[in-house]
Design a protein around this motif. Sequence first.
Motif, short mmCIF file in Angstrom:
data_model
loop_
_atom_site.label_atom_id
_atom_site.label_comp_id
_atom_site.label_asym_id
_atom_site.label_seq_id
_atom_site.Cartn_x
_atom_site.Cartn_y
_atom_site.Cartn_z
N ALA A 206 -23.98 1.47 -25.28
CA ALA A 206 -22.73 1.04 -24.21
C ALA A 206 -22.25 -0.33 -24.48
CB ALA A 206 -23.30 1.31 -22.80
N VAL A 207 -23.37 -1.40 -24.42
CA VAL A 207 -23.00 -2.55 -24.58
C VAL A 207 -22.27 -2.93 -26.00
CG1 VAL A 207 -23.82 -4.89 -24.42
CG2 VAL A 207 -24.73 -3.29 -22.98
N ALA A 208 -22.66 -2.71 -26.93
CA ALA A 208 -21.98 -2.76 -28.26
C ALA A 208 -20.69 -2.15 -28.40
CB ALA A 208 -23.23 -2.16 -29.24
N ILE A 209 -20.69 -0.87 -27.87
CA ILE A 209 -19.11 -0.20 -27.99
C ILE A 209 -18.33 -1.04 -27.35
CG2 ILE A 209 -17.99 1.79 -27.30
CD1 ILE A 209 -20.29 3.62 -27.98
N ILE A 210 -18.63 -1.45 -25.89
CA ILE A 210 -17.65 -2.10 -25.28
C ILE A 210 -17.29 -3.52 -25.90
CG2 ILE A 210 -17.20 -3.26 -22.88
CD1 ILE A 210 -18.81 -0.93 -21.69
N PHE A 211 -18.42 -4.27 -26.52
CA PHE A 211 -18.14 -5.47 -27.19
C PHE A 211 -17.05 -4.95 -28.36
CE2 PHE A 211 -21.84 -8.02 -26.00
CZ PHE A 211 -21.25 -9.11 -25.50
#
Length: 454
Positions: free
Chosen positions: A440-445
Amino acid sequence: MQETSSIHGAWASRWIFILAATGSAVGLGNIWKFPYITGENGGGAFVLIYLFCILIVGVPIMMAEVLIGRRARQSPINAMREVAIESGHSGKWSAVGWMGVLAGFMIFSFYSVVAGWVLYYIAGMGTGDFIAIGSDDAGKVFNNLLADRDTLIIWHSIFVVMVMLVIAGGVQKGLENAVKFLMPALFVLLIVLLGYSMQSGGFQQGWGFMFHFDASQLSWDAVLTALGHSFFTLSLGMGAIMAYGSYMPKKASIGSAVLTIAAMDTLVALIAGLAIFPIVFVNGMDPGAGPGLMFITLPVAFGQMPGGQIFGFIFFLLVGIAAWTSAISLIEPATAWMVEKFGWKRLPSCIFLGVIIWILGVAALGSFNFLSDVKLAGFNIFDFMDFVTSNIMLPLGGLFVAIFAGWFMKRYASEHELAISSPTLFNAWYIVLRFIAPVAVAIIFILNLIEKLK
Ligand code: PFF
């Protein structure tokens, strides 16, 4: 490795840990920042993403931070190194702790400025400056304050000294007493404010603004802000909670403590929003007014309430205390590290750190006056510190903690620290930590970056 105690001391009980961590989590992020960024990002859809991030990303990562801290019983820099070595990996994982210390300084620089505004408002409420004030005048008072460099420096300096006094005395004594009584008091006053805004005539509109989901209001930028804020508000991604975890009693359950902390933090933010937005709408103010939102809306509300001067005084006092108990945790990781590394006492360590953060804070407050021309990546210094920490450093720190605890740390070590009796629950946490939270963090980044590059 399974250290039984930290050289820095320990919380007296599980509850004290919960209170201290809640003291760290509940702060300006909840009462000042959450309402204004919700206003800037269109309301309901933003709130929903924020809640989602707290639950799916924040809670599992907070558990990981606490367990790493408690396992090593050292400052985050050394804790990351020790636990990595224990699991047969490179001690270079301490870099995550270093990034956290840097983030702590940078957050402190603008946090202390805003806390300084709060102190100024405590004094203003106390002397009756805001009696029956209208929204235009409230705006003027705030803007005049921003333009007044020397006044800002005075209040910022007072706040730095307040924080350093507690740090120098050791975290337990000062903090335990503060949070035990003052957090419940803050809660009660927020409810009083909520009561006022419920009968102000704007409640429905305020409620609708906060909870009506309108996907058209969402951008990847808003999603990243929601993610970043979920780290900021839970004090995650920079080691504060890891440091507090290192003082936690061995037997206390990490999972239930973390859920309690996250629930209290979220509740305070939502109540603050519900208290502020009705006042915004009833007075025809702009919900997207930015950092001044709380400082312009609430004096208007207090100015009109019977007994508002006293309520206003107490309210800002409690916000100041909430800011205080949070700011302490921003500097605790660096202090603990200095004590461990150089064998210094806490006092010299904190004088040294105090000078650094004082200078950074003066630079941040200069954004509104004598340094207003200085731009970093298009931001003034204040906004730069806020943007880079919340939207980049904290999510990145959290991502590394998740990857470390999920993929590098030995599973038995986590199992042992968490001591969750149900294997299903443990597995659920482990899966979320290994896959869902980092992805989730990577996708949002990544999506945010793509949107920016378009
Ligand atoms: N959680 C605090 C707030 O919401 O005001 C801010 C904060 C404190 C962030 C400590 C990070 C931290 F380490």
